[in-house]
Design a protein around this motif. Structure first.
Motif, PDB file in Angstrom:
ATOM      1  N   LEU A 167      -4.331  -6.370  -4.893  1.00  0.00           N
ATOM      2  CA  LEU A 167      -3.056  -5.780  -5.275  1.00  0.00           C
ATOM      3  C   LEU A 167      -3.170  -4.274  -5.472  1.00  0.00           C
ATOM      4  O   LEU A 167      -2.226  -3.532  -5.163  1.00  0.00           O
ATOM      5  CB  LEU A 167      -2.505  -6.463  -6.524  1.00  0.00           C
ATOM      6  CG  LEU A 167      -2.092  -7.927  -6.332  1.00  0.00           C
ATOM      7  CD1 LEU A 167      -1.634  -8.527  -7.646  1.00  0.00           C
ATOM      8  CD2 LEU A 167      -1.025  -8.056  -5.274  1.00  0.00           C
ATOM      9  N   SER A 168      -4.308  -3.801  -5.959  1.00  0.00           N
ATOM     10  CA  SER A 168      -4.519  -2.357  -6.090  1.00  0.00           C
ATOM     11  C   SER A 168      -4.535  -1.689  -4.723  1.00  0.00           C
ATOM     12  O   SER A 168      -3.924  -0.635  -4.523  1.00  0.00           O
ATOM     13  CB  SER A 168      -5.831  -2.074  -6.820  1.00  0.00           C
ATOM     14  OG  SER A 168      -5.785  -2.547  -8.134  1.00  0.00           O
ATOM     15  N   ALA A 193      -1.029  -1.566  -3.387  1.00  0.00           N
ATOM     16  CA  ALA A 193      -0.245  -0.492  -4.012  1.00  0.00           C
ATOM     17  C   ALA A 193      -0.590   0.863  -3.402  1.00  0.00           C
ATOM     18  O   ALA A 193       0.302   1.684  -3.138  1.00  0.00           O
ATOM     19  CB  ALA A 193      -0.487  -0.476  -5.515  1.00  0.00           C
ATOM     20  N   ILE A 201       0.944   0.986   0.128  1.00  0.00           N
ATOM     21  CA  ILE A 201       2.395   1.190   0.075  1.00  0.00           C
ATOM     22  C   ILE A 201       2.714   2.638  -0.266  1.00  0.00           C
ATOM     23  O   ILE A 201       3.609   3.253   0.323  1.00  0.00           O
ATOM     24  CB  ILE A 201       3.048   0.220  -0.932  1.00  0.00           C
ATOM     25  CG1 ILE A 201       2.970  -1.199  -0.379  1.00  0.00           C
ATOM     26  CG2 ILE A 201       4.486   0.600  -1.215  1.00  0.00           C
ATOM     27  CD1 ILE A 201       3.356  -2.266  -1.369  1.00  0.00           C
ATOM     28  N   THR A 202       1.973   3.212  -1.200  1.00  0.00           N
ATOM     29  CA  THR A 202       2.170   4.624  -1.541  1.00  0.00           C
ATOM     30  C   THR A 202       1.908   5.508  -0.326  1.00  0.00           C
ATOM     31  O   THR A 202       2.661   6.437  -0.046  1.00  0.00           O
ATOM     32  CB  THR A 202       1.249   5.029  -2.704  1.00  0.00           C
ATOM     33  OG1 THR A 202       1.514   4.178  -3.814  1.00  0.00           O
ATOM     34  CG2 THR A 202       1.453   6.472  -3.091  1.00  0.00           C
TER      35      THR A 202
END
Length: 153
Positions: A44-45, A48, A51-52
């Protein structure tokens, strides 16, 4: 490497890419009962961060395209000043100084228009008269435009 990043960003910014990310998140959530919380946290990190990166790359592409289009318009307009082309590459202080000069010029043009009694639909004529001072060719074009508008009324 840039090409790869742009392809990934393009894919992830569209619905199929979004669905892939959702499926990955669901898969990570399904692994929780198996005691893989470290793997899930890591995944998940990374998601993220990806996505950024996608948001930043897409923002860069959109901004670059908008600047290219605006630069094309500026170059195409003979009355426009070409010194603003590429201003997005300048230092922030230089951009602020240029913006301050433009705001002063706009305020002066507004005051001049009020002084000349230009208002409402005549504002365009006032702007064109101001541009006409910059070049004789612009003055001729603007005069023809004014005559055509007058004929249509």
């Amino acid at each position: 490497m840039n090409r790869f990043l742009f392809v990934i960003a393009d894919f992830l910014s569209r619905p199929p890419g979004f669905y892939v990310l959702i499926a990955a998140m669901i898969a990570c959530t399904a692994m929780v009962p198996f005691g893989l919380t470290n793997v899930i946290t890591y995944a998940l990190s990374v998601a993220a961060i990806v996505i950024t990166g996608v948001v930043l790359i897409q923002g860069y592409r959109d901004t670059a395209a908008i600047h290219a289009k605006l630069d094309e318009i500026i170059v195409a307009l003979k009355e426009a000043r070409n010194n603003v082309v590429g201003l997005e590459h300048a230092e922030p202080e230089e951009i602020r100084a240029h913006l301050a000069r433009l705001e002063l010029e706009a305020a002066a043009a507004d005051q001049e228009a009020e002084h000349e009694g230009v208002a409402g639909s005549d504002t365009l004529d006032g702007i064109q008269r101001g541009l006409s001072k910059a070049s004789p060719a612009a003055a001729k074009r603007n005069e023809v435009r004014r005559q055509r508008r007058a004929q249509k009324r």
